[in-house]
Enzyme design. Structure first.
Site, mmCIF file in Angstrom:
data_model
loop_
_atom_site.group_PDB
_atom_site.id
_atom_site.type_symbol
_atom_site.label_atom_id
_atom_site.label_comp_id
_atom_site.label_asym_id
_atom_site.label_seq_id
_atom_site.Cartn_x
_atom_site.Cartn_y
_atom_site.Cartn_z
ATOM 1 C CB CYS A 84 -5.364 -1.301 -1.516
ATOM 2 S SG CYS A 84 -6.699 -0.577 -0.568
ATOM 3 C CB CYS A 103 -10.939 -2.702 0.713
ATOM 4 S SG CYS A 103 -10.379 -1.932 -0.826
ATOM 5 C CG ASN A 116 -0.467 -0.217 2.517
ATOM 6 O OD1 ASN A 116 0.559 -0.841 2.688
ATOM 7 N ND2 ASN A 116 -1.151 0.312 3.518
ATOM 8 C CD GLU A 137 -5.272 -5.928 -1.218
ATOM 9 O OE1 GLU A 137 -4.833 -4.750 -1.121
ATOM 10 O OE2 GLU A 137 -5.851 -6.501 -0.291
ATOM 11 C CD GLU A 159 -1.492 4.659 4.618
ATOM 12 O OE1 GLU A 159 -0.995 5.470 5.425
ATOM 13 O OE2 GLU A 159 -2.241 3.723 4.960
#
Ligand code: THU
Length: 161
Positions: A73, A112, A62, A75, A64
């Site tokens: 994220c 998510c 991830n 993924e 940010e």
């Protein structure tokens, strides 16, 4: 009126040592790369590793941002890398792990909602199920045979005319 039901089977392993060697290696990669995630705001460090059908392993973490919604994220970082480096190779399996600043993690997390939609696009694009292997740094590991199972009533390209 009829009532319909959506349910699915998934595998639960007591620890990564029960996994087959390929899955254990992939989860180990995901655990390792969680250590290089850029997550200074949440301090929730996620690592993902994919095994492609050509045998390559790709990783993502991830990333940010000070403008919080800009963060992405692990993924989806992984999917973008895989699609760019090997645009013709299906993904067979993805392992997801994580760590936090507070304590070592000991149970699985699952992708998510937004990542489920992105993962499903990959499955649809290559017409091949993507297995998802989920585990913390230690503890139980969950394995789901296809992203499709994680996203019932999904919106896919089949709806677009
Ligand atoms: N995150 C992931 O990278 N993958 C997940 O499956 C769940 C959440 C990230 C997003 C954000 O950077 C941090 O974890 C906390 O939500």
């Amino acid at each position: 009126m009829e009532k319909h039901n959506f349910g699915f089977d998934y595998e639960v392993y007591n620890s990564s040592s029960e996994l087959n060697p390929g899955d254990a290696l992939l989860l180990e990669k995901a655990r390792q790369v969680s250590g290089i995630a850029y997550a200074p705001y949440s301090r929730f460090y996620v690592g993902a590793a994919a095994l492609l059908e050509n045998g390559q392993i790709i990783t993502g973490t991830n990333q940010e941002n000070a403008s919080y919604p800009v963060g992405i994220c692990a993924e989806r970082v992984l999917l973008g890398s895989a699609a760019t480096l090997y645009p013709d190779a299906a993904i067979l399996s993805i392992a997801i792990s994580y760590n936090t600043a507070k304590e070592k993690t000991n149970h699985p997390i699952s992708p998510c909602g937004m990542c489920r939609q992105s993962l499903l696009e990959y499955e649809t694009r290559f017409k091949k199920p993507v297995r998802i292997i989920m585990g913390g740094l230690t503890g139980k590991v969950h394995v789901v045979e296809s992203v499709r199972l994680l996203l019932p009533f999904a919106f896919t390209s089949e709806e677009l005319i």
